[in-house]
Scaffold this motif. Sequence first.
Motif, PDB file in Angstrom:
ATOM      1  N   ARG A  98     -22.922   3.154 -12.110  1.00  0.00           N
ATOM      2  CA  ARG A  98     -22.807   3.814 -10.803  1.00  0.00           C
ATOM      3  C   ARG A  98     -22.584   2.756  -9.728  1.00  0.00           C
ATOM      4  O   ARG A  98     -23.329   1.797  -9.640  1.00  0.00           O
ATOM      5  CB  ARG A  98     -24.074   4.638 -10.521  1.00  0.00           C
ATOM      6  CG  ARG A  98     -23.936   5.574  -9.320  1.00  0.00           C
ATOM      7  CD  ARG A  98     -25.082   6.581  -9.225  1.00  0.00           C
ATOM      8  NE  ARG A  98     -25.085   7.500 -10.366  1.00  0.00           N
ATOM      9  CZ  ARG A  98     -26.109   8.321 -10.673  1.00  0.00           C
ATOM     10  NH1 ARG A  98     -27.197   8.321  -9.930  1.00  0.00           N
ATOM     11  NH2 ARG A  98     -26.032   9.115 -11.723  1.00  0.00           N
TER      12      ARG A  98
ATOM     13  N   MET B   1     -26.546  12.226 -10.494  1.00  0.00           N
ATOM     14  CA  MET B   1     -27.398  13.384 -10.745  1.00  0.00           C
ATOM     15  C   MET B   1     -28.694  12.955 -11.409  1.00  0.00           C
ATOM     16  O   MET B   1     -28.683  12.097 -12.278  1.00  0.00           O
ATOM     17  CB  MET B   1     -26.651  14.374 -11.641  1.00  0.00           C
ATOM     18  CG  MET B   1     -25.743  15.287 -10.857  1.00  0.00           C
ATOM     19  SD  MET B   1     -24.695  16.236 -11.966  1.00  0.00           S
ATOM     20  CE  MET B   1     -23.540  14.950 -12.485  1.00  0.00           C
ATOM     21  N   ALA B  23     -27.063  21.090 -14.025  1.00  0.00           N
ATOM     22  CA  ALA B  23     -26.243  19.969 -13.544  1.00  0.00           C
ATOM     23  C   ALA B  23     -24.811  20.094 -14.054  1.00  0.00           C
ATOM     24  O   ALA B  23     -23.851  19.829 -13.320  1.00  0.00           O
ATOM     25  CB  ALA B  23     -26.861  18.639 -13.988  1.00  0.00           C
ATOM     26  N   VAL B  24     -24.665  20.498 -15.302  1.00  0.00           N
ATOM     27  CA  VAL B  24     -23.321  20.684 -15.870  1.00  0.00           C
ATOM     28  C   VAL B  24     -22.609  21.812 -15.124  1.00  0.00           C
ATOM     29  O   VAL B  24     -21.448  21.684 -14.732  1.00  0.00           O
ATOM     30  CB  VAL B  24     -23.403  20.984 -17.386  1.00  0.00           C
ATOM     31  CG1 VAL B  24     -22.058  21.456 -17.931  1.00  0.00           C
ATOM     32  CG2 VAL B  24     -23.889  19.737 -18.135  1.00  0.00           C
ATOM     33  N   GLU B  26     -23.140  22.907 -12.053  1.00  0.00           N
ATOM     34  CA  GLU B  26     -22.810  22.487 -10.680  1.00  0.00           C
ATOM     35  C   GLU B  26     -21.632  21.520 -10.638  1.00  0.00           C
ATOM     36  O   GLU B  26     -20.909  21.458  -9.646  1.00  0.00           O
ATOM     37  CB  GLU B  26     -24.024  21.831 -10.014  1.00  0.00           C
ATOM     38  CG  GLU B  26     -25.062  22.864  -9.566  1.00  0.00           C
ATOM     39  CD  GLU B  26     -26.354  22.206  -9.093  1.00  0.00           C
ATOM     40  OE1 GLU B  26     -26.314  21.018  -8.683  1.00  0.00           O
ATOM     41  OE2 GLU B  26     -27.398  22.868  -9.150  1.00  0.00           O
ATOM     42  N   SER B  27     -21.448  20.750 -11.712  1.00  0.00           N
ATOM     43  CA  SER B  27     -20.347  19.771 -11.727  1.00  0.00           C
ATOM     44  C   SER B  27     -18.993  20.469 -11.822  1.00  0.00           C
ATOM     45  O   SER B  27     -17.964  19.879 -11.479  1.00  0.00           O
ATOM     46  CB  SER B  27     -20.505  18.826 -12.929  1.00  0.00           C
ATOM     47  OG  SER B  27     -20.132  19.503 -14.136  1.00  0.00           O
ATOM     48  N   ILE B  29     -17.449  20.926 -14.437  1.00  0.00           N
ATOM     49  CA  ILE B  29     -16.733  20.379 -15.605  1.00  0.00           C
ATOM     50  C   ILE B  29     -17.026  21.265 -16.815  1.00  0.00           C
ATOM     51  O   ILE B  29     -18.188  21.530 -17.125  1.00  0.00           O
ATOM     52  CB  ILE B  29     -17.143  18.912 -15.855  1.00  0.00           C
ATOM     53  CG1 ILE B  29     -16.604  18.046 -14.704  1.00  0.00           C
ATOM     54  CG2 ILE B  29     -16.642  18.422 -17.208  1.00  0.00           C
ATOM     55  CD1 ILE B  29     -17.116  16.627 -14.697  1.00  0.00           C
ATOM     56  N   VAL B  34     -22.164  15.068 -21.643  1.00  0.00           N
ATOM     57  CA  VAL B  34     -23.186  14.703 -20.661  1.00  0.00           C
ATOM     58  C   VAL B  34     -24.117  13.686 -21.303  1.00  0.00           C
ATOM     59  O   VAL B  34     -24.587  13.878 -22.430  1.00  0.00           O
ATOM     60  CB  VAL B  34     -23.950  15.945 -20.121  1.00  0.00           C
ATOM     61  CG1 VAL B  34     -24.549  16.784 -21.217  1.00  0.00           C
ATOM     62  CG2 VAL B  34     -25.033  15.520 -19.124  1.00  0.00           C
ATOM     63  N   LYS B 126     -25.109  11.821 -16.435  1.00  0.00           N
ATOM     64  CA  LYS B 126     -23.724  11.485 -16.100  1.00  0.00           C
ATOM     65  C   LYS B 126     -22.825  12.394 -16.933  1.00  0.00           C
ATOM     66  O   LYS B 126     -22.982  12.480 -18.156  1.00  0.00           O
ATOM     67  CB  LYS B 126     -23.432  10.019 -16.428  1.00  0.00           C
ATOM     68  CG  LYS B 126     -22.004   9.604 -16.190  1.00  0.00           C
ATOM     69  CD  LYS B 126     -21.704   9.467 -14.717  1.00  0.00           C
ATOM     70  CE  LYS B 126     -20.254   9.124 -14.446  1.00  0.00           C
ATOM     71  NZ  LYS B 126     -19.972   9.119 -13.002  1.00  0.00           N
ATOM     72  N   ILE B 127     -21.897  13.050 -16.259  1.00  0.00           N
ATOM     73  CA  ILE B 127     -20.971  13.934 -16.949  1.00  0.00           C
ATOM     74  C   ILE B 127     -19.589  13.301 -16.952  1.00  0.00           C
ATOM     75  O   ILE B 127     -19.116  12.828 -15.919  1.00  0.00           O
ATOM     76  CB  ILE B 127     -20.945  15.319 -16.255  1.00  0.00           C
ATOM     77  CG1 ILE B 127     -22.357  15.929 -16.321  1.00  0.00           C
ATOM     78  CG2 ILE B 127     -19.925  16.235 -16.918  1.00  0.00           C
ATOM     79  CD1 ILE B 127     -22.522  17.173 -15.493  1.00  0.00           C
TER      80      ILE B 127
END
Lengths: 130, 130, 130
Positions: A98, B1, B23-24, B26-27, B29, B34, B126-127
């Motif tokens: 990041r 995230m 989280a997935v 909201e992304s 993607i 992930v 992280k996605i």
Amino acid sequence: MEIKVKTTHNHQMIDITHDVENAVHESGITDGIVIIFNPHTTGAVTINEGADPAVISDILKSLSELIPGHAAYNHLEGNSDAHIKSALMGSDRVVIIRKGKLLLGTWQKIFFCEFDGPRDRKIQLKIIAG
Amino acid sequence: MEIKVKTTHNHQMIDITHDVENAVHESGITDGIVIIFNPHTTGAVTINEGADPAVISDILKSLSELIPGHAAYNHLEGNSDAHIKSALMGSDRVVIIRKGKLLLGTWQKIFFCEFDGPRDRKIQLKIIAG
Amino acid sequence: MEIKVKTTHNHQMIDITHDVENAVHESGITDGIVIIFNPHTTGAVTINEGADPAVISDILKSLSELIPGHAAYNHLEGNSDAHIKSALMGSDRVVIIRKGKLLLGTWQKIFFCEFDGPRDRKIQLKIIAG
């Protein structure tokens, strides 16, 4: 990308965090992931505390108490314990990148684990942007 | 995230599957992977059965039988067992995303493992699309 | 992408390297990573020596010495040992793809680990270019 490591003991954990950081920096990739892959069947990659060297000596000692070097193994090369430790610790780790930095915790360092040294070892890296 | 977790016991496994799913979602993607990364040297991330809580209690009990809390450790902070359990369980897991969903098995849930709580913890996500 | 495996023993490690290689070849992706994900809570994926079958028999034997099949477990389905072994070995591995090939070490093969067979199993693959 490849990190070369020369181990000096039979069992050893070597901090390769700076090498991974350098590879990420040289790649120019600021967001994504880096895969740290150990191609050796008697080695492993792990992430744990780097501040107090007693932590890694406790990890190695505990592993050798669980998996003795000499036991009634079928594999006749005398390093079955090393293969089993490699399986328990794992061949690869993934770290998030990041803003150009490894997203490690405050106390975390990345270690190559040697279970059948001393040997010349290499660790493969792959950076995926995203 | 980032997922925040407040553990309430010294040893505990907390189901974070819904947080990862959120989280997935909201992304936006829908296909990729992930990475679930634990930045704590006395914690871990694992995937196992979530239906019967006896499974995770058996995992924690078995780990503590293999790695006793009190033994002849070199690290003097009294939590060497937590570092060793963290190494055995692993710092990170990767889950596939397909059609917007985590490609987990029917019985699989994603757990944060606490080995030195209670503490406030966070897990990094992280996605990567692909 | 999915690999189907039919296990024939209660505990078994099955070499799935060729299946992963075929999936990478069919994808046409020559540089990136492949995630090998086991969706079963009594199975795992690991990478270790494939040349001498004694290595994998030593790994399975050692795991069963550490985690006995019958003990004072809370989970009443009789396969708690399988869940614990699954947790120790890990649900997923990541392998680097370079120039169309898996970047494995000379002796490394990818294994599906069965700890509660015989069963019909599947392993999920995901390839990310990069």
